[in-house]
Design an enzyme around this catalytic site. Structure first.
Site, PDB file in Angstrom:
ATOM      1  N   LYS A  22     -15.408   0.975   0.945  1.00 37.09           N
ATOM      2  CA  LYS A  22     -14.948   2.227   1.549  1.00 37.09           C
ATOM      3  C   LYS A  22     -13.836   2.859   0.711  1.00 37.09           C
ATOM      4  O   LYS A  22     -13.860   4.064   0.431  1.00 37.09           O
ATOM      5  CB  LYS A  22     -14.426   1.975   2.959  1.00 37.09           C
ATOM      6  CG  LYS A  22     -13.640   3.141   3.561  1.00 37.09           C
ATOM      7  CD  LYS A  22     -12.890   2.726   4.797  1.00 37.09           C
ATOM      8  CE  LYS A  22     -12.008   3.842   5.314  1.00 37.09           C
ATOM      9  NZ  LYS A  22     -10.812   4.119   4.467  1.00 37.09           N
ATOM     10  N   CYS A 116      -6.164   7.252  10.008  1.00 37.83           N
ATOM     11  CA  CYS A 116      -5.523   6.361  10.966  1.00 37.83           C
ATOM     12  C   CYS A 116      -4.026   6.648  11.043  1.00 37.83           C
ATOM     13  O   CYS A 116      -3.385   6.975  10.052  1.00 37.83           O
ATOM     14  CB  CYS A 116      -5.741   4.901  10.567  1.00 37.83           C
ATOM     15  SG  CYS A 116      -7.459   4.358  10.653  1.00 37.83           S
ATOM     16  N   ARG A 121       3.268   7.916   5.967  1.00 42.67           N
ATOM     17  CA  ARG A 121       2.588   7.599   4.705  1.00 42.67           C
ATOM     18  C   ARG A 121       2.668   8.853   3.840  1.00 42.67           C
ATOM     19  O   ARG A 121       1.704   9.583   3.676  1.00 42.67           O
ATOM     20  CB  ARG A 121       1.126   7.202   4.968  1.00 42.67           C
ATOM     21  CG  ARG A 121       1.011   5.905   5.721  1.00 42.67           C
ATOM     22  CD  ARG A 121      -0.401   5.359   5.670  1.00 42.67           C
ATOM     23  NE  ARG A 121      -1.307   6.129   6.495  1.00 42.67           N
ATOM     24  CZ  ARG A 121      -2.629   5.961   6.494  1.00 42.67           C
ATOM     25  NH1 ARG A 121      -3.180   5.076   5.689  1.00 42.67           N
ATOM     26  NH2 ARG A 121      -3.393   6.671   7.286  1.00 42.67           N
ATOM     27  N   ASP A 304      -4.631  -4.319   4.831  1.00 45.78           N
ATOM     28  CA  ASP A 304      -5.829  -4.039   5.620  1.00 45.78           C
ATOM     29  C   ASP A 304      -6.412  -5.286   6.281  1.00 45.78           C
ATOM     30  O   ASP A 304      -7.273  -5.173   7.157  1.00 45.78           O
ATOM     31  CB  ASP A 304      -6.907  -3.391   4.738  1.00 45.78           C
ATOM     32  CG  ASP A 304      -6.650  -1.918   4.494  1.00 45.78           C
ATOM     33  OD1 ASP A 304      -5.802  -1.345   5.202  1.00 45.78           O
ATOM     34  OD2 ASP A 304      -7.285  -1.337   3.602  1.00 45.78           O
ATOM     35  N   ARG A 396     -15.475   4.596  10.890  1.00 46.41           N
ATOM     36  CA  ARG A 396     -14.999   5.153   9.626  1.00 46.41           C
ATOM     37  C   ARG A 396     -15.117   4.154   8.481  1.00 46.41           C
ATOM     38  O   ARG A 396     -15.138   4.559   7.313  1.00 46.41           O
ATOM     39  CB  ARG A 396     -13.526   5.572   9.753  1.00 46.41           C
ATOM     40  CG  ARG A 396     -13.283   6.854  10.536  1.00 46.41           C
ATOM     41  CD  ARG A 396     -11.834   7.296  10.446  1.00 46.41           C
ATOM     42  NE  ARG A 396     -11.395   7.231   9.071  1.00 46.41           N
ATOM     43  CZ  ARG A 396     -10.346   6.525   8.651  1.00 46.41           C
ATOM     44  NH1 ARG A 396      -9.648   5.801   9.495  1.00 46.41           N
ATOM     45  NH2 ARG A 396     -10.021   6.534   7.378  1.00 46.41           N
TER      46      ARG A 396
END
Length: 428
Positions: A22, A116, A121, A304, A396
């Protein structure tokens, strides 16, 4: 809207195949803008982020088709059309449209990115890089406008190691005049993947995967055919799932080198692991030990995978401390795990997990993509039925997830939500 239902307590066995990455896909697709002829990207995951980027390329005039995991991108009709909001808000990686459009058209107008909600960020390092290359960047009514008469290579030091900024600057710099040097660059495998695509197009990039990347600008790039690397985060999710509820799970289509930090931690926990050339076998373990985790930039432990591993640690003996140095707000799944009987507390940028505990099925909500993965892992481990909402986040980033998990023996399915359930979710 739909919810996911999981009946826990079923051991998982067999083989599961990892899809294309991804985090590569969301950069490779915008990179095709830079070419003067068609590009084909093979092995793309079937996820909503890929579909959103396809629509964004079509919005600026691209001819884009997807068939059997291949995306064909013809850039002939592309123009520097403004993309102020709309689909841009659906994913954070829409910011790669900035670097690609700036590189080709010397201008872009892109709405501030979505994705998200993981706390602050900022994209200040992206903007710093664009300005160093000669672009003027302004914020006008919630959209960033980038304009340059020409782009000229520069030496750019990133104050913070950033995958997004490294790739975005690289996209803009490949068609700038002269040499660009990115110092303190991120080293993630996805950066190497994007550099490989660009070099096959005719770019001149050296040092991708190290902390110094050198780019010599070229006047034009041609289309090419490129196969995306496997998704190391999906692979890690499946490895953790195998450790959580497995009776022997083989994760296929993996680059083991990309998984070293997770392999080390799982072995430290007592998980039997066998590593092949392109697959990793996760054996059954009934005696898991707690370990401490600190997320770091690659090749450290990936942020992640912090949330999925937190679910597994509820099954381990002892006390574990998980510290996220990348996204300190990435603990929204903790409250949901507590609903499932997990004994966890948070302190600042750390979560403290006391185990082992037996998780109980409950109604929970995914607040972001990897939180969704964590809740699925928890649901597979738990006693009874777990209901997960917020599936738009999970969709996603995970391709064919239900089919893949049912292939291992998981009892998992989707159901439409009732109007009453929708109202409850909207009010939370």
């Amino acid at each position: 809207m739909e919810k996911l239902k999981i009946e826990g307590g079923h051991p998982l066995t067999g083989k599961i195949k990892v899809s294309g990455a991804k985090n590569s896909a969301v950069a490779l697709i915008p990179a095709a803008i830079l070419a003067d002829s068609p590009t084909v990207i093979e092995g793309l995951p079937e996820i909503s982020d890929v579909q959103t980027l396809k629509e964004l390329l079509e919005e600026i005039g691209g001819d884009v088709t997807i068939s059997n995991g291949e995306m064909h991108i013809n850039p002939d009709g592309m123009m520097a059309m403004p993309l102020p909001n709309g689909r841009v808000k659906k994913l954070r990686a829409s910011y790669y449209m900035m670097g690609a459009m700036l590189g080709r058209f010397k201008k872009a107008a892109i709405g501030l990115p979505g994705g998200c909600h993981l706390g602050p960020r900022p994209i200040d390092q992206h903007i710093k890089g664009f300005e160093a290359l000669g672009a003027k960047v302004t914020n006008e009514q919630g959209a960033l406008y980038l304009r340059a008469d020409e782009l000229i290579g520069a030496r750019i030091y990133l104050d913070v190691v950033s995958v997004g900024a490294t790739i975005n600057i690289m996209l803009a710099a490949v068609r700038a005049k002269g040499q660009t040097i990115i110092e303190n660059a991120a080293k993630e495998p996805e950066i190497i993947d994007v550099a490989t695509l660009l070099n096959n197009m005719g770019a001149k990039i050296k040092g991708a995967g190290t902390n110094v990347i050198r780019i010599t600008g070229v006047d034009s790039l041609k289309g090419t055919r490129h196969t995306i690397i496997p998704d190391r985060i999906e692979a890690g999710t499946f490895m953790i799932l195998g450790a959580a509820a497995g009776g022997g799970v083989t994760v296929e289509n993996v680059i083991p080198l990309h998984m070293e930090s997770l392999i080390s931690k799982l072995r430290e926990m007592g998980v039997p692991i066998e590593v092949g050339d392109e697959e990793i076998y996760i054996g059954k373990s009934d005696d898991l030990r707690s370990v401490d985790i600190k997320t770091l930039v690659y090749p450290g432990f990936p942020t992640d995978l912090q949330q999925p591993l937190t679910s597994l640690l509820t099954k381990a003996k002892g006390t574990a401390i998980v510290t996220d140095t990348i996204y300190s707000a990435r603990f929204k799944h903790i409250d949901e795990l507590r609903r499932m009987n997990a004994n966890i507390k948070t302190e600042g940028s750390s979560a403290i997990i006391y185990g082992p505990t037996i998780l109980q099925g409950a109604r929970v909500k995914a607040s972001d993509l990897r939180a969704g993965a964590a809740l699925i892992i928890a649901g597979v481990m738990a006693e009874g039925i777990t209901e997960v909402t917020g599936l738009e986040h999970i969709d996603r980033g995970y391709s064919d997830l239900i089919d893949k998990l049912t292939g291992l023996g998981a009892v998992i399915w989707r159901e439409k939500m009732t109007e009453e359930e929708l109202e409850q979710v909207n009010n939370t």
